[in-house]
Design a protein around this motif. Structure first.
Motif, PDB file in Angstrom:
ATOM      1  N   ASN A 127       4.270 -16.950   5.708  1.00 38.75           N
ATOM      2  CA  ASN A 127       4.897 -15.987   5.025  1.00 38.75           C
ATOM      3  C   ASN A 127       4.448 -15.125   3.823  1.00 38.75           C
ATOM      4  N   GLY A 128       4.581 -14.207   3.440  1.00 41.62           N
ATOM      5  CA  GLY A 128       3.723 -12.830   3.285  1.00 41.62           C
ATOM      6  C   GLY A 128       2.580 -12.432   3.201  1.00 41.62           C
ATOM      7  N   ALA A 129       2.300 -13.277   4.591  1.00 43.42           N
ATOM      8  CA  ALA A 129       0.702 -12.516   4.952  1.00 43.42           C
ATOM      9  C   ALA A 129       1.293 -11.389   6.111  1.00 43.42           C
ATOM     10  N   GLY A 130       2.078 -12.046   6.542  1.00 47.14           N
ATOM     11  CA  GLY A 130       2.166 -10.861   7.780  1.00 47.14           C
ATOM     12  C   GLY A 130       3.534  -9.679   7.928  1.00 47.14           C
ATOM     13  N   PRO A 131       3.414  -8.841   8.478  1.00 48.62           N
ATOM     14  CA  PRO A 131       5.489  -8.066   8.545  1.00 48.62           C
ATOM     15  C   PRO A 131       6.524  -9.630   8.472  1.00 48.62           C
ATOM     16  N   ASN A 167       1.648 -12.008  -5.273  1.00 50.96           N
ATOM     17  CA  ASN A 167       0.621 -10.848  -5.173  1.00 50.96           C
ATOM     18  C   ASN A 167       1.196 -10.002  -7.054  1.00 50.96           C
ATOM     19  N   PRO A 168       0.122 -10.410  -6.944  1.00 52.36           N
ATOM     20  CA  PRO A 168      -0.941  -9.951  -8.689  1.00 52.36           C
ATOM     21  C   PRO A 168       0.114  -9.267  -9.381  1.00 52.36           C
ATOM     22  N   ALA A 169       1.374  -7.713  -8.223  1.00 54.87           N
ATOM     23  CA  ALA A 169       1.890  -6.861  -9.277  1.00 54.87           C
ATOM     24  C   ALA A 169       3.264  -7.389  -9.149  1.00 54.87           C
ATOM     25  N   SER A 170       4.353  -7.864  -8.202  1.00 56.22           N
ATOM     26  CA  SER A 170       5.320  -8.035  -7.360  1.00 56.22           C
ATOM     27  C   SER A 170       5.673  -9.074  -7.865  1.00 56.22           C
ATOM     28  N   ARG A 171       4.759 -10.298  -7.640  1.00 56.00           N
ATOM     29  CA  ARG A 171       4.759 -11.954  -7.903  1.00 56.00           C
ATOM     30  C   ARG A 171       5.690 -12.534  -6.607  1.00 56.00           C
ATOM     31  N   HIS A 206      -3.434  -4.358  -2.608  1.00 57.84           N
ATOM     32  CA  HIS A 206      -4.460  -5.508  -2.840  1.00 57.84           C
ATOM     33  C   HIS A 206      -4.406  -6.832  -2.366  1.00 57.84           C
ATOM     34  N   GLY A 207      -4.986  -6.787  -1.281  1.00 63.22           N
ATOM     35  CA  GLY A 207      -5.636  -7.602  -0.617  1.00 63.22           C
ATOM     36  C   GLY A 207      -5.902  -6.844   1.152  1.00 63.22           C
ATOM     37  N   SER A 208      -6.717  -6.728   1.619  1.00 63.04           N
ATOM     38  CA  SER A 208      -6.796  -6.888   2.976  1.00 63.04           C
ATOM     39  C   SER A 208      -6.413  -8.249   4.166  1.00 63.04           C
ATOM     40  N   ALA A 209      -6.259  -7.624   5.125  1.00 59.74           N
ATOM     41  CA  ALA A 209      -5.871  -7.760   6.410  1.00 59.74           C
ATOM     42  C   ALA A 209      -6.250  -9.718   5.932  1.00 59.74           C
ATOM     43  N   GLU A 210      -8.343  -9.002   6.025  1.00 57.44           N
ATOM     44  CA  GLU A 210      -8.939 -10.594   5.829  1.00 57.44           C
ATOM     45  C   GLU A 210      -8.667 -11.120   4.707  1.00 57.44           C
TER      46      GLU A 210
END
Lengths: 264, 167, 795
Positions: free
Chosen positions: A202-206, A178-182, A242-246
């Motif tokens: 990881n990261g992409a989903g809940p 993630n560009p902000a939180s890293r 920061h970004g869409s699901a797509e």
């Protein structure tokens, strides 16, 4: 931060006693996730139980075809451990990219895995390597342990003691931050252990999850090209400023491909 | 009230704290060591970095009680008693690696840990990656990177002086 | 003996005098100051963007441990509102809407973060605990979080008495002439763009300590300010009704400002007023999350522009319509930013014969918006430099050639623009040539091809800009609505042994004035740098001042020092003439030595200083003792720094990640006092410009909640996000100030964003991209690539 009592038990038994006696007590190891949450008053524990004095939770050792990492192992220790580097270099490499230097100097593997932040790194390694979570009460398979965002199979008062990683033939990890939180925006841990392939995202989903289509593709052909054509469904993935699901779905494929390349 | 005993910059103190007192609060408010700063509340900016038992940590993300019994070094403890600056401090001055000075103490403490962990030296890219946990809004990091690159040579005994070869 | 004195005067890259204390942890920032008996304030803030306060119950909170007092807006009936420093007039001549901005909310809250109550307690934690226990009932109202929402028909009103949420509808330029020029155009380029809202995020959060002495009724405010005298004036005269002699404002070491610490904020008034009420010092320090929702934000424009060109690519006319977000209240200089600091720069470096600009300023339920590094000029530059690139692309002209063809020629200065300003000097061809050379512009296509072979999209972008610094003169800005003068004050205090203390009304919060201002003294008076100290930031020490913003410190504050030094030298010469029994006309002074012209009769600086204070042999009938002079300097014009920035990027198509691989800045900042410091200022400004272009995005949701409210969601540039920045200067001197200086603090943030975006657009040219809004994040760029070539998605 709300005020709380602070305890530092010297044994696992004492820690479990403190945590079992008070449902509003919270364990702390490195505190790199808990303390920021407490500072924002998102949590109001009555007491905080510091696990850092418990010898049973320490240590990194190889036991046959397993690598056993104590809950208190700091990210910097995992990243630089000769045992980890020799047995599962992808895990050492992952540990060396968690947060920043100061987070790695304090944060622990047990804390990260027990917290199960969807954007954390370690859960994908635990799931991808089919590790076993050892608690003060039982042993839990990775597939049963992670139960969605910030939720695990751990019961109140139950403490994560160690994680047993089977040593894979090949393993690799790649992530986009993630560009902000890293934290992780999309990551993939791929492993081939005893002939079985696992791909954990990881990261992409809940929460961390297995990408079974990619597992099939890699079982048939262990190569970056094999996963490059497997599309991740965007449904249910995270979507934010920061970004869409797509975008995340696309990154899952890219990171899986890179993870396989990293695994060699 | 709980008590913490710790050694800061060589001096041992015992201090009353609350459970919730952070190490940075102990340093700034109890010991009046105000060189360690607080620039955020999400453990990201690194203005509060100190060394605890030789490792860089964010003093805003460790309870004072967790530091009980530790050896702590802050920016105030870096120079020698005669005032001679640490090579990293000297390099920051030499390379104009600070402007407003607010991030500087944490940046210097992080940089020292970074150099110590890389005895073979770091490339520009490695230095930039190593500063992941420290934010500076003034310098654009350009001169911070140059200062650390020069300081690592002195700290590892590969150079006598910080001065650039030609400028 | 061979004594080598290092050159420490104008032009020397001397190391900074302030560094030792900062590097040793001995800086004294506001939160480092503790006053005896100090209490702590916590501010309860609105969680709603727009709501009516129906009740506030403080009883439970007041009974909490450590609570000293709790105040709400109802406790402050006699206080004035927080004032706006610049009155803009509408097109029809009527004044702008200027709604009341109470210190603590009265009746309504208008943004998330609006101050509702202040708790004063024995500790920080107790104050915060009690603030949480205050019960506020709100009737939530519909919020307008964007310009579009605020201007929609029937939109909810931020201020009940401001129709349509419009603060002002202003214009500049000659509409008739402009329209006539468009009628003759061979080509008209139409373009729309957004200038993204930013959060300044100086690393030191704002803080304030109020102190009160009941025996003298003296108030002291320690505050994180760029301009303590301005705060004293605004807070004393307009809000608290305290006379200047009873109010001291100290701005000690300040950890960066970038504009956000110019303004008078509610918390300053709260702690000062509360200190008088509780008769104890009151300290407030923002947490970063609080900074995000209370520090004035920057930029936030939506603009439509039309550029008329002739068949040869010459610009004939420019018409600009801009909507500017003011936020919920008018911050100190908010109204001047999209008008006199923006529209007046829309001629840019180009000889466009007519420019007509219309600006509508709009209230929204968001944090107030005001000056942020560059303030108006980055918005003008971004518009022009994107527009020129689009014009080049759509007329088939080369991006460099279209600029050259339209530049104001070097021999055309002083140049009167069609939007009020008169540029005094500049050489845009020269800075362009130097930058093209330094950036290796000619060899770029080879680098693009090499990158392509590696699977990367490489692009190069250029920006040629001019800006205006040292806002002035007072009479002119007064006629345009400024409610203050914009001169500066300098005192040169020569001590009996010859060392010097400089008192300046400007303020240093990273700029290094303690060094560069001392260099001016060393250069002129010959006093070694070690014997010159610069004092700033305290209304009790400094006669007066307007502070530091708009890159004005050296151009205006330095010029005031020069004037004061002129007085010092004139008086010292009279003393020297007396001692050497010469006529004053025959005494020459050069860097520390007084000489009777054409003789070997000399007196040293130290002898004259001592004589001034020990006037035994002294022309006492005609000259006062002492050597201490103050000057006020009111500039005759703005200064006009300009230059050329060139950016080179590489995009990884698979992820959309953009990497800035080269950045070259060639700036004309006038005379350079300390090259090391100038380079540092430009590097820092460029970092903020790259941040705006690629990383930083301040996002509100439709309910008016700030989504990017911490470093977890607002991407601050980190070391690994930035390249080394190549900085060079090309000097033309300012013609109207005694130093020939122009200012360097903002050029980096002004010139760079369009260079970056022009490079990104160039890198994406095969995808047919006309424009990409800032920040050009990886997700956004991937979206463009993916939309153009879906087949690439999984490659």
């Amino acid at each position: 931060m709300y005020d709380f009592e602070y305890h530092k038990p010297g044994s696992l038994a004492d820690a479990v006693k403190l945590l079992s006696a008070d449902p509003d007590a919270r364990p702390i190891s490195g505190g790199q996730t808990l303390l920021p949450a407490l500072k924002h008053r998102l949590n109001k524990p009555t007491s905080v139980v510091d696990l850092s004095g418990i010898a049973e939770l320490r240590g990194i050792k190889r036991e046959g075809n397993k690598l056993v990492i104590g809950a208190l192992a700091k990210h910097v220790e995992v990243a630089t451990s000769p045992e980890v580097k020799a047995a599962i270099p992808a895990l050492a490499q992952m540990a060396g990219t968690i947060g920043d230097t100061q987070v790695r100097n304090r944060g622990t593997i047990g804390g990260s895995v027990a917290n199960n932040d969807p954007a954390a790194d370690y859960p994908s390694a635990v799931l991808g390597l089919n590790a076993t979570i050892v608690t003060d009460k039982r042993r839990i398979a990775a597939d049963d342990f992670f139960q969605g965002m910030f939720t695990t199979a751990l019961e109140p008062g139950e403490l994560l003691v160690a994680i047993e990683f089977p040593i894979p033939e090949k393993a690799g990890y790649a992530k986009m931050r993630n560009p902000a939180s890293r934290y992780v925006m999309a990551g993939a841990f791929v492993a081939k252990t005893g002939g079985a392939v696992r791909v954990a995202i990881n990261g992409a989903g809940p929460g961390v999850f297995r990408q079974t289509e990619m597992e099939k593709a890699l079982t048939a052909n262990w190569s970056p090209d094999a996963v490059a054509g497997v599309k991740q469904d965007a449904d249910g993935l995270n979507s934010d400023i920061h970004g869409s699901a797509e975008y995340r779905a696309h990154l899952v494929t890219v990171m899986a491909k890179r993870a396989v390349a990293n695994a060699g | 009230m709980p008590q913490v005993t710790l050694t800061v910059n060589g001096k041992t103190s015992t201090v009353d704290v609350e459970g919730r007192t952070l190490l940075v609060e102990l340093l700034r408010e109890k010991l009046r060591l105000t060189g360690t700063h607080v620039g955020c509340d999400t453990s990201q900016c690194g203005a509060c970095v100190v060394h605890v038992d030789g490792e860089s940590v964010k003093a805003c993300t460790i309870l004072a009680l967790q530091a009980n019994g530790s050896q702590v070094t802050t920016i105030e403890g870096l120079a020698k008693p005669d005032g001679t600056l640490h090579p990293m401090q000297e390099a920051f001055r030499e390379y104009h690696a600070l402007q407003c000075g607010f991030c500087t103490p944490g940046m210097v403490m992080s940089a020292i840990d970074l150099v110590q962990k890389h005895p073979d030296g770091m490339s520009e890219k490695e230095i930039r990656e190593g500063l992941e946990g420290n934010l500076c809004r003034c310098t654009g990091y350009h001169n911070i990177v140059k200062a650390i690159a020069a300081a690592q040579e002195v700290m590892h005994g590969r150079a006598q002086s910080l001065a650039p070869a030609a400028e | 003996m061979n004594v080598v004195t290092p050159f420490e005067g104008i032009g020397a890259s001397v190391k900074r005098k302030e560094d030792l204390r900062f590097l040793s942890g001995r800086g004294q920032y506001t939160d480092d100051i503790n006053r005896p008996g100090q209490t702590y304030a916590a501010i309860l803030r609105s969680p709603h963007a727009h709501a009516r306060i129906t009740s506030i119950d403080t009883a439970a909170a007041a009974a909490m441990p450590g609570v000293v007092a709790i105040f709400t807006g109802a406790d402050m009936p006699d206080l004035g509102g927080i004032p706006c420093g610049w009155q803009i007039h509408n097109k029809d001549g009527t004044p702008m809407a200027e709604p009341m901005h109470p210190v603590l909310a009265v009746g309504k809250v208008r943004f998330v973060g609006d101050a509702v109550a202040a708790v004063i307690a024995e500790t920080r934690a107790q104050a915060k605990d009690a603030a949480e226990a205050i019960q506020v009932e709100y009737e939530v109202l519909p919020a307008v979080a964007t310009l579009e929402a605020a201007l929609a028909p029937g939109a909810s009103l931020v201020h009940d008495d401001v129709a349509g949420n419009v603060c002002y509808d202003w214009h500049i330029g000659d509409r008739t002439v402009n329209e006539a020029a468009f009628a003759k155009a061979a080509k008209v380029i139409e373009f729309e763009l957004v200038n993204n809202r930013l959060v300044p995020n100086a690393m030191e959060p704002r803080a304030a300590i109020g102190d009160y002495d009941p025996t003298t009724e003296d108030y002291t405010l320690y505050t994180t300010s760029q301009n303590p005298h301005v705060i004293r004036l605004l807070m004393g005269a307009f809000v608290l009704h305290l006379p200047e002699h009873k109010l001291r404002v100290v701005a000690p070491d300040v950890g960066g400002g970038f504009g956000s610490k110019i303004f008078h904020y509610a918390e300053e008034a709260i702690v000062t007023w509360a200190a008088g009420r509780v008769k104890r010092p009151v300290k407030w320090t923002a947490e970063r999350t609080e900074s995000f929702i209370t520090d004035a934000h920057g930029r936030d424009h939506v603009t439509k522009a039309r550029l008329a060109m002739d068949a040869d690519g010459k610009f004939l006319a420019l018409h600009v319509q801009t909507l500017a977000n003011m936020g919920a209240y008018l911050s100190t200089f908010a109204t001047s930013v999209p008008t006199y600091l923006y529209a007046t720069l829309l001629s840019g470096v180009y000889a466009t014969p007519t420019v007509y600009a219309e600006v509508k300023a709009v209230f929204t339920n968001t944090v107030p918006v005001d000056a942020y590094r560059g303030a108006g000029r980055p918005e003008a530059t971004f518009l022009l430099e994107r527009l020129v690139d689009v014009a080049a692309a759509e007329t088939g002209m080369d991006r460099v050639e279209i600029r050259r063809r339209n530049f104001i020629p070097a021999d055309a200065f002083p140049y009167q623009t069609p939007v009020a300003l008169q540029y005094d000097s500049g050489d845009y061809q020269a800075t362009l040539d130097q930058a093209l050379e330094a950036a290796g512009w000619a060899g770029f296509e080879a680098r693009r091809a090499e990158a392509k072979a590696r699977g990367r999209l490489r692009g190069i972008g250029i920006s040629t800009y001019v800006e205006a610094c040292g806002i002035a003169p007072s009479a002119v800005v007064g006629s345009l609505g400024a409610r203050a003068g914009l001169y500066e004050v300098g005192t040169i205090r020569v001590h009996p042994t010859g060392s010097v203390t400089v008192l300046t009304g400007t303020h240093s919060h990273g700029q290094g004035h303690e060094t560069t201002f001392a260099q001016l003294v060393t250069d002129r008076l010959g006093v070694p740098l070690a014997q010159v100290d610069v004092v700033h930031g305290d209304t009790a020490k400094i006669p007066f001042g307007m502070g530091t913003y708009g890159s004005r410190s050296l151009a205006v504050g330095g010029s005031a020092m020069v004037k004061a030094m002129d007085k010092i030298v004139a008086k010292a010469k009279r003393i020297a003439a007396h001692l050497m029994e010469a006529s004053v006309e025959d005494v020459e002074f050069d860097r520390g030595t007084f000489r009777v012209a054409g003789t070997d009769k000399t007196k040293s600086w130290a002898e004259i200083a001592l004589t001034a204070y020990v006037p035994h042999n002294y022309p006492i009938e005609e000259l006062e003792p002492g050597l201490d002079e103050t000057a006020f300097y009111d500039p005759r014009n703005f200064t006009y720094p300009g230059g050329c920035h060139i950016c080179e990027v590489e995009i990884e198509p698979e992820t959309g990640i953009t990497t800035v691989v080269n950045f070259t800045a060639v700036d004309d900042v006038g005379r350079v006092i300390n090259p090391m410091i100038v380079e540092g200022q430009v590097q820092g400004g460029v970092a903020q410009g790259i941040g705006q272009a690629l990383l930083e995005s301040c996002v509100y949701d439709s309910e008016g909640q700030l989504v990017s409210a911490s470093f977890m969601d607002y991407q601050m540039p980190r070391a690994n996000d930035l390249p080394m920045v190549s900085v060079a200067t090309h000097t033309t001197l300012c013609t109207h100030n005694p130093l020939g200086v122009k200012g360097c603090g903002e050029v980096g943030a002004i010139g760079s964003p369009p260079a970056v975006i022009n490079a990104v657009v160039d890198a994406l040219k095969e995808y047919g991209v006309r424009h990409i809004e800032m920040p050009a994040t990886a997700a956004k760029i991937w979206g463009i690539i993916n939309a153009s070539r879906p087949a690439m998605a999984a490659e």
